[in-house]
Write a protein that holds these residues in place. Structure first.
Motif, PDB file in Angstrom:
ATOM      1  N   UNK A 137       0.906  -1.185  -0.057  1.00 51.41           N
ATOM      2  CA  UNK A 137       0.022  -0.036   0.026  1.00 51.41           C
ATOM      3  C   UNK A 137       0.866   1.186   0.238  1.00 51.41           C
ATOM      4  N   UNK A 138       2.133   1.054   0.423  1.00 50.71           N
ATOM      5  CA  UNK A 138       2.992   2.305   0.418  1.00 50.71           C
ATOM      6  C   UNK A 138       3.801   2.485  -0.842  1.00 50.71           C
ATOM      7  N   UNK A 139       3.647   1.486  -1.877  1.00 51.32           N
ATOM      8  CA  UNK A 139       4.171   1.638  -3.253  1.00 51.32           C
ATOM      9  C   UNK A 139       5.469   1.025  -3.115  1.00 51.32           C
ATOM     10  N   UNK A 140       6.260   0.206  -2.093  1.00 48.16           N
ATOM     11  CA  UNK A 140       7.148  -0.464  -2.026  1.00 48.16           C
ATOM     12  C   UNK A 140       6.950  -1.870  -2.622  1.00 48.16           C
ATOM     13  N   UNK A 141       7.935  -2.419  -3.502  1.00 45.86           N
ATOM     14  CA  UNK A 141       7.893  -3.677  -4.109  1.00 45.86           C
ATOM     15  C   UNK A 141       8.114  -4.818  -3.199  1.00 45.86           C
ATOM     16  N   UNK A 155      25.788 -10.734  -1.987  1.00 44.48           N
ATOM     17  CA  UNK A 155      26.063 -11.569  -3.211  1.00 44.48           C
ATOM     18  C   UNK A 155      25.655 -13.029  -2.789  1.00 44.48           C
ATOM     19  N   UNK A 156      25.629 -13.163  -1.650  1.00 43.07           N
ATOM     20  CA  UNK A 156      25.530 -14.875  -1.269  1.00 43.07           C
ATOM     21  C   UNK A 156      24.290 -15.176  -0.661  1.00 43.07           C
ATOM     22  N   UNK A 157      23.372 -13.950  -0.672  1.00 37.42           N
ATOM     23  CA  UNK A 157      21.816 -13.998   0.047  1.00 37.42           C
ATOM     24  C   UNK A 157      20.962 -14.539  -0.760  1.00 37.42           C
ATOM     25  N   UNK A 158      19.698 -14.697  -0.363  1.00 39.91           N
ATOM     26  CA  UNK A 158      18.449 -15.098  -1.465  1.00 39.91           C
ATOM     27  C   UNK A 158      17.736 -13.786  -1.510  1.00 39.91           C
ATOM     28  N   UNK A 159      17.045 -13.581  -2.566  1.00 40.41           N
ATOM     29  CA  UNK A 159      15.928 -12.582  -2.719  1.00 40.41           C
ATOM     30  C   UNK A 159      14.717 -12.772  -1.639  1.00 40.41           C
ATOM     31  N   UNK A 160      14.083 -11.735  -1.422  1.00 42.83           N
ATOM     32  CA  UNK A 160      13.025 -11.867  -0.512  1.00 42.83           C
ATOM     33  C   UNK A 160      11.944 -11.411  -1.072  1.00 42.83           C
ATOM     34  N   UNK A 161      10.463 -11.875  -0.167  1.00 41.93           N
ATOM     35  CA  UNK A 161       9.218 -11.512  -0.547  1.00 41.93           C
ATOM     36  C   UNK A 161       8.502 -11.358   0.612  1.00 41.93           C
TER      37      UNK A 161
END
Length: 418
Positions: free
Chosen positions: A323-327, A335-341
């Motif tokens: 709701x705040x326009x943040x993806x 570089x060694x981490x994971x994407x997040x959701x």
């Protein structure tokens, strides 16, 4: 801006890997470009005139993000690969003896030293499946590489076993409890309800081939070669089985478990949350179903939970905002981490189904508590110089099993009405 990805990786020198940092920086820049282009696309839609070129640009940048994520994973895999060259010091004489005997068997087919070692260890030198046990160092290397490659193995619990079946009792309903006064009577409580889960270890095999020239070349590290030949094959087969395997001569995947609407969940089933639209997210507020999926999981599981989906599903949710326009989708912080959701780690499992009518394309849960992988100790290799002359085949086997161990720890998103 050009979003083509280079096909050759930059050189790594002196033990450092600047290329993975460069790939991560490129990923962050591509994500900023993606957000900017997607904001333009959304603005055009609000003005009721869609722009085909903007749609193509957003998709192109999304593909570039996927490619950069793949490069980062490849670099991380190379760094995770243990060193198996001769410079490593062996501190145990038996390990050194086994390693030397195993190399003699691989290079020339001389099995007598290995047979003596396994006889002394009171193990079967050539069991009905054939072959000889690889040295412990090589077995650890294979296990480490599989953990780095296989997304489900990196999330789940992994247990070493020495038998063919691992049986685990699990409490599906605990004993009754209550509050009482200091001198009040304590009524007898009901007994806990236990369920015995069985995890048989199934045989997984690979059959790499080598030329006589390779085997005769003393400079070639055969441990390293064998590990590199089989790790990806094993990981691909395992990954598919851990997700959707039917349990017949393979592990049983978590998506093979029966599913019910989460409101009617019971032990032995996975609870699902429906999107309400066949093969799609809802037309309005599509990200709300992801929130519903998150809160379908109990708090005790949610704190260590991860999302699991494939890259094509990620591409669809990469456009969602709060709701705040943040993806909601964010690239790895390192570089060694994971994407997040929505603040939770996101594991990329290509064996997860695509978004389609009634598909279970997204899973969310505490996989360490929810899914168990059992590895039977010992990787065996059988040298076969006859079946594919002039090549030498190496029939390599390991035994692995898996299945859901806590059906309340994993929830799935169903792309359907109910």
């Amino acid at each position: 801006m050009d979003y083509e990805i280079a096909t050759t990786a930059p050189e790594t020198k002196a033990g450092f890997a600047p290329a993975d940092r460069d790939a991560h920086d490129e990923l962050l820049r591509a994500h900023e470009e993606f957000k900017s282009a997607n904001d333009e696309r959304l603005a055009a839609l609000e003005r009721r005139r869609g722009d085909v070129l903007l749609e193509e640009k957003v998709d192109r940048i999304s593909d570039a993000i996927d490619a950069r994520l793949k490069r980062i994973e490849d670099f991380a895999l190379k760094q995770a690969r243990p060193q198996l060259d001769g410079r490593r010091v062996e501190t145990i004489g038996a390990s050194r003896e086994h390693k030397s005997a195993f190399e003699a068997y691989i290079r020339s087919g001389d099995a007598s030293p290995l047979r003596q070692i396994e006889t002394k260890a009171l193990s079967v030198g050539s069991n009905p499946d054939g072959g000889y046990l690889v040295p412990e160092e090589l077995e650890r290397s294979i296990a480490a590489r599989l953990g780095a490659i296989s997304p489900i193995r990196s999330l789940a619990s992994v247990r070493q076993i020495s038998g063919s079946v691992y049986k685990k009792p699990f409490m599906t309903a605990g004993p009754a409890t209550g509050w009482v006064g200091e001198t009040a009577a304590r009524p007898q409580t009901s007994s806990p309800t236990l369920d015995a889960l069985s995890f048989p270890a199934m045989e997984l095999y690979a059959m790499p081939a080598a030329t006589a020239t390779l085997l005769d070349d003393a400079a070639v590290n055969l441990d390293d070669w064998l590990t590199g030949e089989i790790d990806t094959v094993f990981a691909e087969q395992e990954g598919a089985a851990f997700v959707s395997g039917d349990g017949i001569n393979k592990p049983k995947g978590f998506l093979a478990a029966p599913t019910v609407a989460n409101a009617a969940w019971s032990w032995g089933n996975l609870g699902f949350v429906a999107t309400g639209a066949a093969g799609a997210f809802p037309a309005s507020n599509p990200s709300d179903v992801l929130i519903d999926l998150m809160f379908a999981l109990k708090p005790g599981y949610r704190q260590n939970a991860s999302f699991v989906m494939n890259r094509r599903t990620q591409a669809a949710i990469r456009k969602f905002k709060d709701n705040n326009g943040v993806y909601l989708w964010q690239p790895p912080a390192t570089a060694s981490g994971r994407a997040s959701l929505i603040g939770f780690p996101l594991a990329d499992a290509e064996d997860m189904p695509d978004i389609a009518a009634n598909s279970l394309a997204i899973a969310f849960g505490d996989f360490r508590r929810g899914y168990l992988i059992v590895d039977r100790q010992g990787v065996r290799v059988l040298r076969d110089p006859y079946s594919a002359k002039p090549y030498v085949l190496f029939y390599t086997t390991k035994r692995v099993g898996g299945g859901v161990q806590d059906f309340d720890a994993i929830k799935v998103l169903k792309f359907g009405g109910s």
